[in-house]
Design a protein around this motif. Sequence first.
Motif, short mmCIF file in Angstrom:
data_model
loop_
_atom_site.label_atom_id
_atom_site.label_comp_id
_atom_site.label_asym_id
_atom_site.label_seq_id
_atom_site.Cartn_x
_atom_site.Cartn_y
_atom_site.Cartn_z
N SER A 1 0.83 -1.21 0.00
CA SER A 1 0.00 0.00 0.00
C SER A 1 0.86 1.26 0.00
O SER A 1 0.55 2.24 -0.69
CB SER A 1 -0.92 0.00 1.23
N ASP B 1 2.33 1.69 -3.49
CA ASP B 1 1.29 2.15 -4.42
C ASP B 1 1.01 3.64 -4.24
O ASP B 1 0.83 4.38 -5.21
CB ASP B 1 0.00 1.35 -4.20
N PHE B 2 0.99 4.08 -2.99
CA PHE B 2 0.74 5.50 -2.72
C PHE B 2 1.88 6.36 -3.26
O PHE B 2 1.65 7.39 -3.92
CB PHE B 2 0.57 5.71 -1.21
N ASN C 1 4.00 5.58 -5.64
CA ASN C 1 3.99 5.52 -7.11
C ASN C 1 2.91 6.43 -7.68
O ASN C 1 3.11 7.06 -8.73
CB ASN C 1 3.78 4.09 -7.58
N ASP C 2 1.77 6.50 -7.01
CA ASP C 2 0.70 7.38 -7.49
C ASP C 2 1.15 8.84 -7.43
O ASP C 2 0.92 9.61 -8.38
CB ASP C 2 -0.56 7.17 -6.65
N LEU C 3 1.81 9.22 -6.35
CA LEU C 3 2.33 10.59 -6.25
C LEU C 3 3.38 10.86 -7.32
O LEU C 3 3.39 11.93 -7.95
CB LEU C 3 2.93 10.82 -4.86
N ARG D 1 3.69 9.38 -10.24
CA ARG D 1 3.07 9.44 -11.57
C ARG D 1 2.39 10.79 -11.78
O ARG D 1 2.42 11.34 -12.88
CB ARG D 1 2.07 8.30 -11.73
N ARG D 2 1.74 11.30 -10.75
CA ARG D 2 1.13 12.64 -10.87
C ARG D 2 2.21 13.69 -11.15
O ARG D 2 2.01 14.59 -11.96
CB ARG D 2 0.37 12.98 -9.59
N ILE E 1 9.93 5.36 -10.11
CA ILE E 1 8.77 4.47 -9.98
C ILE E 1 9.21 3.01 -10.14
O ILE E 1 8.83 2.14 -9.36
CB ILE E 1 7.70 4.84 -11.02
#
Length: 493
Positions: A261, A264-265, A267-269, A271-272, A287
């Motif tokens: 988790s 994933d968090f 990586n999401d930041l 990617r943004r 990433i």
Amino acid sequence: MSTENPGENRFRTLPHRVPALSRRDFLLRGGGGFGAIALADLLQADRLSAAPAESTGAIDEAPSLAPRRPHHRPTAKSVIFLFIEGGPSHSDLFDPKPELNRLAGKPLPAGFKPVLTAMGETNAPLLACRRQWKRHGESGIWVSDWLPHTAEIVDDITVLRSCWADGLNHVGSVCQMNTGSVLAGRPSLGSWVTYGLGTVNQSLPSYVVLLDRNGTVAGGPRNWGTGFMPATYQGTELRGGDEPIANLKLPDGFTRGRQRSKIDFLNDLNRRHRDGREHASELEARIATYELAFRMQSEAPEAVDLSGESERTLEAYGLDREETLGMGRACLLARRLVERGVRFVQVYSGAGAKWDAHDNIEKNHTEMCQSMDRPVAALIRDLKQRGLLDETLVVWGGEFGRTPMSEKGDGRDHNPWGFTMWFAGGGAARGRVIGTTDEIGLHAVDDRAHVHDIHATILHLLGVDHEQLTYIHNGRPERATMNEGRVIHKVLA
């Protein structure tokens, strides 16, 4: 610009609206896809472990470590490059020169082409070699008494005595032996290999760098960097000591699901943050690195754990001796990594240019040979008895050799005009000597082999045509050998 008539937009049929679903209908329909998620993961794993469908060449899509097809059938699956940093003296190790001893104490004879040395002592008297020489093995290859263990495995190696390079100092020369150029900014050979062939193990780095001691390689991490390529293909440096990879173990009470988790968090930041900055390959590499680190927490601890090795193996590599501990650990780790599918491993002997014998070469090379000789011979034997030598190319050599002229009375200066490297396994010939230097070991003469030729040969043994492997940079196709180089066919078995 669109060719549609703007007026037609108002006559388009509105999309069909799906009636709202009840919670029961939603779970019924949505639950049917759970199995597909698991199936997709299994198919992805099969695709990565199967024969690669992509071909090696100019790769324009996003950075990928997926396996790729080589240009031709390879004889080597992986490479272990034993980098003898600082410049080992070829005329004291593998290239005996009786004429050098005969002329010792005299200036460089007029018949030899003068050179510009790093320290500028071009008129210094010639320095005799004090080593005892002997032919070894069925091949009868000459090796000095500084390398008694290497002498025992000469029938498994090919000695290339006619190497030459362009740099005079360590930073530029180490850079060239790694990247093909004395100037920084180009991808390293290991990065080219990773870019061209990908990896067969998604839980370990494809390109690993190991140092035999605490030190900084001349030029630093750029020697295993990617230059103008995406940072995804760069080498991963593992540390010395009992914990080569830091922070692999999860903290107490920290579950793998919680770690997933967290990744994933992050990586999401990332990617943004990457959106709109696609040119910054470091973001994509970050990433990918988080993902690799997560997978490494499962497989890497076992890969770098030497506790399962037998006492006999540890002793063979010299882990029971202080002088061979660092290089022994690095060589043993190299074997374990290629055993698990790591594509390119670089081991630095004398990290920090410790082989740089400007003075007192007897003391310097005695100590450095003792630290390297036993582990390297053990590596060749170990790979051979495990059936790995046939598919693992081992390369030994430094950024240059050393001059026949003396420096400070009892040392030798840098010599990029003629020096020795050797190859073992992975489709390289065995028990062979290629090329010559002149009578005193100053210049390569016959079968001269430039750094680009050496790189072209390594790539060839991996199944890669150095002229076909390209990367488009600023609209121009770039190559690992900088549009130069040739395969040294005499090295091939």
